[in-house]
Design an enzyme around this catalytic site. Structure first.
Site, PDB file in Angstrom:
ATOM      1  N   ALA A   1      -3.874   7.988  -5.255  1.00  0.00           N
ATOM      2  CA  ALA A   1      -2.234   7.320  -5.160  1.00  0.00           C
ATOM      3  C   ALA A   1      -2.126   6.143  -5.928  1.00  0.00           C
ATOM      4  CB  ALA A   1      -1.322   7.800  -4.026  1.00  0.00           C
TER       5      ALA A   1
ATOM      6  N   GLY B   1       0.810  -1.082  -0.028  1.00  0.00           N
ATOM      7  CA  GLY B   1      -0.042   0.008  -0.069  1.00  0.00           C
ATOM      8  C   GLY B   1       0.808   1.212   0.140  1.00  0.00           C
ATOM      9  N   ASN B   2       0.353   2.338   0.173  1.00  0.00           N
ATOM     10  CA  ASN B   2       0.969   3.614   0.294  1.00  0.00           C
ATOM     11  C   ASN B   2       0.562   4.636   1.260  1.00  0.00           C
ATOM     12  OD1 ASN B   2      -0.799   5.482  -1.107  1.00  0.00           O
ATOM     13  ND2 ASN B   2      -0.488   4.150  -2.842  1.00  0.00           N
ATOM     14  N   ARG B   3       0.854   5.916   1.660  1.00  0.00           N
ATOM     15  CA  ARG B   3       0.496   6.471   2.609  1.00  0.00           C
ATOM     16  C   ARG B   3      -0.559   7.621   2.445  1.00  0.00           C
ATOM     17  NH1 ARG B   3       4.065   7.043   7.193  1.00  0.00           N
ATOM     18  NH2 ARG B   3       5.825   6.005   6.881  1.00  0.00           N
TER      19      ARG B   3
END
Ligand code: C5P
Length: 219
Positions: A96, A29-31
């Site tokens: 994102a 995943g990402n922030r």
């Protein structure tokens, strides 16, 4: 105020991160919190648009009056956008989206039997670039979140993906992701405008106003 700036317009958006499954219990995943995208969706709605938000996994409530379709991976988001894009006036890609996904997600939980593990990743489709490449494209807006040379990369992205507008911001070290305020530089072919540090809600309203103006601008 921007009441009515997008009255009668249909806006399609993406927001949040995407999760790329490694196995049934793990993912990459990402922030991204989704907060900027959700604020833009709400501002578009308040400006009178009909808004469909294709959202990755986030811990946010649906903005009032916005239709939210929840997805998980970049491939899910890609399919949802392509299914919805025909007839849209504006596309705003704030998600994102993971650039890569595991080539072969495991069907069972990966066991820790080996000292090292190599995972092969393959490229995901570029949803924004595909929307911009359509013959019947909507007014197409991208975001560029970078840790360095933000305006350089943003201008290049605007041209390479053939966007109508790009919103550039610096991320990392308390800026951009996971925080409540932000600053943006808007770039379009032949112009740019700074939106100084403000709440994501205020920035979203300013962004929507610029989109409404550029929609009507010649060229
Ligand atoms: O190329 P880059 O990922 O930096 O571009 C960011 C912009 O492109 C954002 O608007 C993002 O939502 C969009 N994007 C996309 N699909 C991808 C990658 C990025 O729609 N696979």
């Amino acid at each position: 105020s921007n009441a009515g700036a997008l009255a009668g317009r249909k806006v399609l958006m993406t927001a949040g991160p995407t999760f790329e499954d490694l196995d049934p219990v793990r993912y990459l995943g990402n922030r991204s919190s989704g907060r900027m995208g959700y604020a833009v969706a709400q501002a578009a709605r308040e400006a009178g648009a009909e808004v469909l938000l294709i959202s990755g996994p986030v811990a946010l409530a649906d903005p009032p009056g916005v239709t939210v379709q929840r997805v998980r991976s970049a491939l899910d988001m890609h399919r949802a956008v392509l299914d919805a894009v025909a007839g849209m006036d504006v596309f705003i890609g704030t998600a994102a989206v993971a650039d890569y996904r595991p080539a072969q997600p495991a069907g069972q939980k990966i066991k820790k039997t080996r000292e090292s593990l190599t995972v092969e990743l393959v490229r995901n489709p570029d949803i924004l670039a595909e929307v911009a490449a359509r013959a019947d494209r909507p007014f197409t807006v991208g975001f560029a979140a970078e840790t360095d040379d933000v305006l350089g990369y943003a201008r290049r992205k605007l041209e390479e993906k053939r966007l109508d507008l790009i919103a550039a911001n610096t991320v990392g070290a308390g800026q951009g992701f996971e925080v409540d305020d932000n600053a943006l530089t808007l770039l379009w072919p032949g112009g740019q405008q700074e939106l100084p540090r403000a709440s994501k809600a205020a920035l979203a309203r300013d962004l929507i106003n610029v989109i409404a103006q550029r929609l009507h601008a010649p060229g």
